[in-house]
Design an enzyme around this catalytic site. Structure first.
Site: not given
Ligand code: GDP
Ligand code: IMO
Ligand code: MG
Length: 454
Positions: A12, A15, A39-40, A227
């Site tokens: 998270d 990416k 979850g992207h 991840q």
């Molecule tokens: P990922 O799993 O690495 O793709 O990241 P996620 O989408 O799960 O979580 C990142 C969250 O932060 C999302 O809700 C993005 O829209 C938000 N986000 C990403 N970059 C920024 C930033 O520079 N500032 C803010 N406020 N939000 C951001």
């Molecule tokens: P993105 O791509 C953050 C964490 C889970 C748990 C561990 C194992 O959005 O960054 P799993 O279901 O993969 O066997 O869970 O990994 N986890 C993540 N944490 N971002 C993710 O994906 C994750 N995918 C799995 O919370 O601790």
């Molecule tokens: Mg994510």
């Protein structure tokens, strides 16, 4: 050329947004590991897309590939594709024949194992998507590959071998009654249909060949990691990890291209300007825990830490994209980033969420740890040792909120001076240039210093 996007921390990091930011010149976006545990979030023309399996570039008309290192739940895949179709998007997604299939029984077993572990507070806090059990079957040589779904005889034979084992495990070992999720005929019918749809829609590829052909034809490819480094099965804090390799080496094994291809391109580490974590495991710079996820945490942080944690969580929207769980938050942790930079060989960094940290008088960064009286600069190999680490925090002056879109338009020098000090420290410590700085969730809210495809 290729650009590989790797989470430098605990997932998270943002990416999806960076794939989107740098993805314009890309023709193909390929995932190399993980499944619908990811979850992207991508914001495109004001619309937010949350994708767990389909590569995020698919929203912008890139070819999406799920590489052989992925575990694919066909239900999720087709649900996401159908949802995108409802929004008038028709993404071109290909799936590696060598990728492994997540079956409903994998999810059930994921849940059972977490339940059993929770009795002793040992649960990982998985996303419940069946990821671990599917990779277990892959390593155990009893899994089914996507390509098996198109051969009825193979599909039935393999289900007949594996399903009774899973049923016995659930019923006889754990005493859980199972139903249709473990019924060979029902599974056969449903998964044969998926195989037919994958073939009819021309979605099946030999990922390595497909990607190599595209490179030969001059295409640009992004490898989109899911991840992050500290939940990598090898380089993360085992057992609080996912079951695949998000680090850059995974991009070679998980696509069928050589390490020379991955290393010959750019490898960008995605960094959140602080730290967040869903699920259990150590987190030395944690501000205040989340009950149930933070080992030993019973609401026992100081009031100031609780307030800071809440403020950062709310400002950064730190709730799981897949599960909605509140994420644990902490200060930026340099040992994590040193470990990640070495493990993946980052050629550049993107640092997100500089806007989220605005408004605090001062900020901390964990520069190193003290472990059993010694200073350490990187992450110790055992989770027990990591849990004993005390962070050595450095203090940085904060910065005010700003018109971030204007800052993004004006470039790095327009960032508040204290934010530049903070960023320069990160870059210097890691000896790696910062290519982009996130100052908001949208594509226009990014300060770009270097575009990796150019
Ligand atoms: P990922 O799993 O690495 O793709 O990241 P996620 O989408 O799960 O979580 C990142 C969250 O932060 C999302 O809700 C993005 O829209 C938000 N986000 C990403 N970059 C920024 C930033 O520079 N500032 C803010 N406020 N939000 C951001
Ligand atoms: P993105 O791509 C953050 C964490 C889970 C748990 C561990 C194992 O959005 O960054 P799993 O279901 O993969 O066997 O869970 O990994 N986890 C993540 N944490 N971002 C993710 O994906 C994750 N995918 C799995 O919370 O601790
Ligand atoms: Mg994510």
């Amino acid at each position: 050329m290729t650009v590989t996007i790797v989470g430098a921390q605990l997932g998270d990091e943002g990416k999806g947004g960076i794939v989107d930011l740098f993805g314009e010149p890309a023709d193909v976006v390929a995932r190399y590991q993980g499944g619908d545990n990811a979850g992207h979030t991508v914001v495109h023309e004001g619309v937010e897309y949350k994708l767990s399996l389909v590569p995020s570039g698919a929203v912008r008309g890139k070819i999406g590939v799920l590489g052989n290192g992925c575990v694919v739940n066909p239900r999720t895949l087709f649900d996401e594709l159908d949802t995108l179709a409802d929004r008038d998007l028709d993404p071109d997604v290909r799936v590696a024949r060598r990728a492994h299939v997540i079956f409903p029984y994998h999810r059930v077993l994921d849940g059972i194992e977490e339940d059993v572990k929770s009795e002793t507070d040992d649960e990982v806090g998985t996303t419940g998507r069946g990821i671990g059990p599917t990779y277990e079957d892959k390593a155990g040589r009893r899994g089914l590959r996507i390509g098996d779904l198109t051969d009825e005889d193979v599909l039935r034979r393999k289900l007949e071998y594996v399903v009774p084992q899973k049923r016995a495990l659930a019923e006889d070992v754990y005493g859980v009654d199972v139903g249709e999720k473990f019924d060979i005929d029902a599974l056969f019918e449903e998964y044969r249909e998926y195989g037919t749809r994958l073939a009819d829609e021309d979605m099946l590829v030999n990922a390595g060949d497909f990607l190599a052909d595209r490179l030969d034809a001059g295409d640009n490819i992004i490898f989109e990691g899911a991840q992050g480094t500290l939940i990598d099965i090898d380089h993360g804090n085992y057992p609080y990890v996912t079951s695949s390799n998000p680090t850059a080496g995974g991009a070679a094994t998980g696509t069928g291209l050589g390490p020379d291809v991955i290393g010959g391109g750019e490898i960008i580490g995605i960094v959140k300007a602080y730290l967040s974590r869903v699920g259990s495991g150590p987190m030395p710079t944690e501000l205040a825990g989340v009950e149930g996820d933070t080992p030993g945490y019973e609401g026992n942080a100081g009031e100031r830490e609780e307030t800071l944690a809440t403020e950062i969580r709310e400002a950064g929207g730190e709730y799981g994209t897949v599960t909605g769980r509140p994420r644990r938050v902490g200060w930026l942790d340099m040992p994590i980033l040193r470990h990640a930079t070495r493990a993946s060989g980052f050629s550049g960094l993107a640092v997100n969420h500089i806007d989220t940290l605005a408004g605090f008088d001062e900020l901390k960064i964990g520069h190193s740890y003290t472990l059993d009286g010694e200073e350490v600069l990187t992450v110790p190999a055992t989770t027990g040792e990591w849990a004993r680490c005390e962070p050595n925090l450095r203090t940085f002056e904060g910065w005010d909120d700003a018109d971030w879109e204007a800052v993004a338009a004006d470039g790095y020098d327009a960032l508040p001076e204290n934010a530049q000090t903070y960023l320069d420290y990160i870059s210097d410590e890691l000896d790696t240039p910062i290519y982009a700085v996130g100052v908001g969730p949208g594509r226009e809210q990014s300060v770009v210093r270097e575009r990796p495809f150019e």
